[in-house]
Design an enzyme around this catalytic site. Structure first.
Site, PDB file in Angstrom:
ATOM      1  N   CYS A 104      -3.456 -14.881   5.917  1.00  0.00           N
ATOM      2  CA  CYS A 104      -2.065 -15.078   6.346  1.00  0.00           C
ATOM      3  C   CYS A 104      -1.566 -16.498   6.096  1.00  0.00           C
ATOM      4  O   CYS A 104      -0.990 -17.141   6.982  1.00  0.00           O
ATOM      5  CB  CYS A 104      -1.910 -14.730   7.830  1.00  0.00           C
ATOM      6  N   ASP A 106      -4.697   2.087 -12.686  1.00  0.00           N
ATOM      7  CA  ASP A 106      -4.681   1.167 -11.536  1.00  0.00           C
ATOM      8  C   ASP A 106      -5.996   0.396 -11.521  1.00  0.00           C
ATOM      9  O   ASP A 106      -6.857   0.619 -10.665  1.00  0.00           O
ATOM     10  CB  ASP A 106      -4.484   1.963 -10.247  1.00  0.00           C
ATOM     11  N   TYR A 109      -9.183   4.629 -13.363  1.00  0.00           N
ATOM     12  CA  TYR A 109      -9.592   3.827 -12.195  1.00  0.00           C
ATOM     13  C   TYR A 109      -9.109   4.550 -10.933  1.00  0.00           C
ATOM     14  O   TYR A 109      -8.490   3.966 -10.048  1.00  0.00           O
ATOM     15  CB  TYR A 109      -9.044   2.402 -12.271  1.00  0.00           C
ATOM     16  N   CYS A 125      -2.661  -5.191  -9.090  1.00  0.00           N
ATOM     17  CA  CYS A 125      -2.651  -6.184  -8.018  1.00  0.00           C
ATOM     18  C   CYS A 125      -2.693  -7.595  -8.590  1.00  0.00           C
ATOM     19  O   CYS A 125      -2.827  -8.570  -7.850  1.00  0.00           O
ATOM     20  CB  CYS A 125      -3.822  -5.968  -7.057  1.00  0.00           C
ATOM     21  N   CYS A 178      -8.034 -20.389   9.666  1.00  0.00           N
ATOM     22  CA  CYS A 178      -8.416 -19.081   9.129  1.00  0.00           C
ATOM     23  C   CYS A 178      -7.924 -18.971   7.682  1.00  0.00           C
ATOM     24  O   CYS A 178      -6.869 -19.494   7.326  1.00  0.00           O
ATOM     25  CB  CYS A 178      -7.789 -17.980   9.980  1.00  0.00           C
ATOM     26  N   GLU A 223     -13.409   7.099 -12.950  1.00  0.00           N
ATOM     27  CA  GLU A 223     -13.745   5.963 -12.085  1.00  0.00           C
ATOM     28  C   GLU A 223     -15.218   5.615 -12.293  1.00  0.00           C
ATOM     29  O   GLU A 223     -16.045   6.507 -12.506  1.00  0.00           O
ATOM     30  CB  GLU A 223     -13.492   6.351 -10.619  1.00  0.00           C
ATOM     31  N   CYS A 233       0.379 -17.156  14.669  1.00  0.00           N
ATOM     32  CA  CYS A 233      -1.032 -17.022  15.029  1.00  0.00           C
ATOM     33  C   CYS A 233      -1.641 -18.379  15.355  1.00  0.00           C
ATOM     34  O   CYS A 233      -1.432 -19.360  14.622  1.00  0.00           O
ATOM     35  CB  CYS A 233      -1.806 -16.376  13.872  1.00  0.00           C
ATOM     36  N   CYS A 262      -6.265 -11.243  16.513  1.00  0.00           N
ATOM     37  CA  CYS A 262      -5.888 -11.102  15.109  1.00  0.00           C
ATOM     38  C   CYS A 262      -4.664 -10.205  15.003  1.00  0.00           C
ATOM     39  O   CYS A 262      -4.629  -9.117  15.587  1.00  0.00           O
ATOM     40  CB  CYS A 262      -7.038 -10.525  14.288  1.00  0.00           C
ATOM     41  N   GLN A 294      -6.309   1.997  -0.049  1.00  0.00           N
ATOM     42  CA  GLN A 294      -5.393   0.864   0.079  1.00  0.00           C
ATOM     43  C   GLN A 294      -5.317   0.440   1.545  1.00  0.00           C
ATOM     44  O   GLN A 294      -5.166   1.273   2.445  1.00  0.00           O
ATOM     45  CB  GLN A 294      -3.995   1.256  -0.413  1.00  0.00           C
TER      46      GLN A 294
END
Length: 467
Positions: free
Chosen positions: A84, A398, A328, A425, A81, A349, A75, A176, A299
């Site tokens: 990435c 989660d 969650y 995550c 940026c 949630e 890129c 992008c 997601q």
């Protein structure tokens, strides 16, 4: 007088560290390198900015020799940026580091014994994998050094991404690689329209202007949603803009807008207006349809989300008489995905709008063995709730990056479900939470899943079983 900072004229970067950083060692001391776009094997000149008791933090003043592992970033915006950041690292190396990062967090930080260490599941697509992107209008674009030195008048408008740690500066994006077509074409349309209209791009310091933000959502079904934030409630100008967009992109399934006159771009407390198509798009997974509204969470890598949910379902090993709690639950994607294997699935949630989406997703798929509740997890999950819904045989959790509240962990220890599948995550907070449960649960199996190629982020699924 300012304290002189130590300079290390020449040192080789040794390895990766957590959160995308790299490390070097000098005279027996560990040095965390904060400068992005560095790779193990690079020979660099460092400046020590902060010295701690057991380590130091430094920035790179100059890269003297490139690492042999480096590859050419694909890129043109790489290095400026904020996304990435690992384009200069081969993808296989990225995967190895993410896998190592997860195990290190569990074994070294959490001091946990990990049973089966399953290999990380890489992403089949390492470009154009995101289903959601947001672009920001700004009248203060990021300028190159040559542009700053120039005395010529220049157009400072930009539609693109915020520069990291510079909220008022936006990098204009030419192309992008994160979201598939027609994402780039849609962004370029709004940029062209804004330029021709002469309406002001948003000023993030003065908080004024007209064009503020666009969000583009796509789905595996091919459906597309566009959401525009305007900072002024001028119905005629808004109608002209969005009518022109629909004429140019008639196949877009959902076009919406917000009037946002706050001092930030958040929209959860704002009411969207749908001007074309339906106010949602739909994802599909094993014949199930999931409605994704303007405010819905889903997601952001659809293909990998399916793989993540399959791994979660496999580890849960749900039997026909099992009661499953999905903590969650968000919009109930996992809950609905596993429902046909369970006697009953209960989702909890804290976001009320997400729970309404979860209920709709059950309804449109003819799923009648789910129930969903909105509220603070530590308040909802109590003995009265367990008596009403039944004690779970299996818990799927989660949580957000911060992990679970201590009170939720304590309740899980009281429940003592036979299996807990912990999707995270953030392996660091996952390790912390699992450690609190380690007197009763063992980590039988883990499997990382790469949802975000060319970044240091990684999801991890851990199976906990009663001792």
């Amino acid at each position: 007088m300012a304290r002189k900072r130590k300079i290390i004229d020449r040192i080789e970067v040794q390895d990766f560290a957590a959160e995308g950083k790299c490390i070097a060692k000098h005279e027996g001391e560990v040095i965390f390198i904060l400068t992005p776009n560095i790779a193990p094997g690079d020979v660099v000149k460092l400046q020590i900015n902060r010295k701690r008791k057991s380590f130091s933090e430094a920035i790179v003043l100059e890269r003297l020799e490139p690492s042999p592992m480096r590859i050419e970033p694909f890129c043109s915006h790489f290095g400026v940026c904020g996304g990435c950041k690992w384009q200069h690292i081969p993808y296989e190396t990225q995967l190895k580091q993410k896998e190592k990062q997860v195990i290190d967090q569990l074994e070294r930080l959490g001091r946990l014994e990990v049973g089966e260490k399953r290999p990380i599941l890489g992403s089949a697509n390492t470009q154009y994998y995101r289903n959601k992107l947001e672009f920001t209008f700004s009248n203060s674009r990021w300028l190159t050094a040559d542009e700053i030195r120039s005395e010529e008048e220049m157009n400072k408008n930009a539609l693109g991404f915020h520069i990291p740690k510079r909220f008022e500066k936006v990098l204009p994006i030419a192309h992008c690689y994160l979201q598939a077509d027609p994402s780039n074409a849609i962004r370029l349309f709004f940029q062209s329209y804004a330029d021709k209209s002469a309406e002001p791009y948003y000023d993030h310091v003065k908080h004024e202007g007209f064009f503020r933000n666009i969000m583009i959502r796509t789905a595996s079904t091919g459906e597309i949603m566009v959401v525009v934030q305007f900072a002024e409630n001028d119905k005629k100008k808004i109608e002209d803009c969005l009518s022109a967009f629909v004429q140019a992109f008639p196949k877009v399934h959902s076009v919406n807008y917000f009037i946002n006159q706050k001092r930030n771009d958040s929209y959860q407390d704002l009411e969207p207006v749908c001007v074309h198509g339906k106010p949602y798009i739909e994802e599909e997974m094993e014949g199930l349809r999931f409605r994704i509204g303007v405010k819905s969470f889903y997601q952001t890598n659809s293909d990998q989300a399916y793989e993540l949910y399959k791994i979660t379902r496999e580890m849960a090993d749900i039997q026909p008489e099992d009661i499953v709690y999905d903590l969650y639950t968000g919009t109930g994607t996992i809950a609905n995905f596993v429902a046909k294997r369970a006697k009953k699935v209960v989702g909890v949630e804290y976001v009320e709008a997400a729970i309404e989406d979860a209920k709709v997703n059950s309804e449109i798929n003819g799923i009648d063995n789910t129930s969903f509740y909105a509220g603070n997890m530590k308040d909802v999950l109590n003995e009265a709730f367990l008596e009403k819904e039944g004690r779970p045989d299996i818990v799927i959790t989660d949580p957000p990056r911060a992990g679970m509240d201590k009170e939720v962990v304590e309740m899980l220890l009281k429940i003592r479900a036979k299996r807990i599948v912990y999707v995270s995550c953030n392996a660091a907070t996952q390790a912390r939470d699992i450690k609190l449960m380690s007197d009763y649960y063992r980590v039988s199996s883990v499997r990382p899943v790469d949802m975000f190629p060319h970044t240091h982020h990684v999801e991890n699924v851990a199976l906990l079983e009663l001792n």
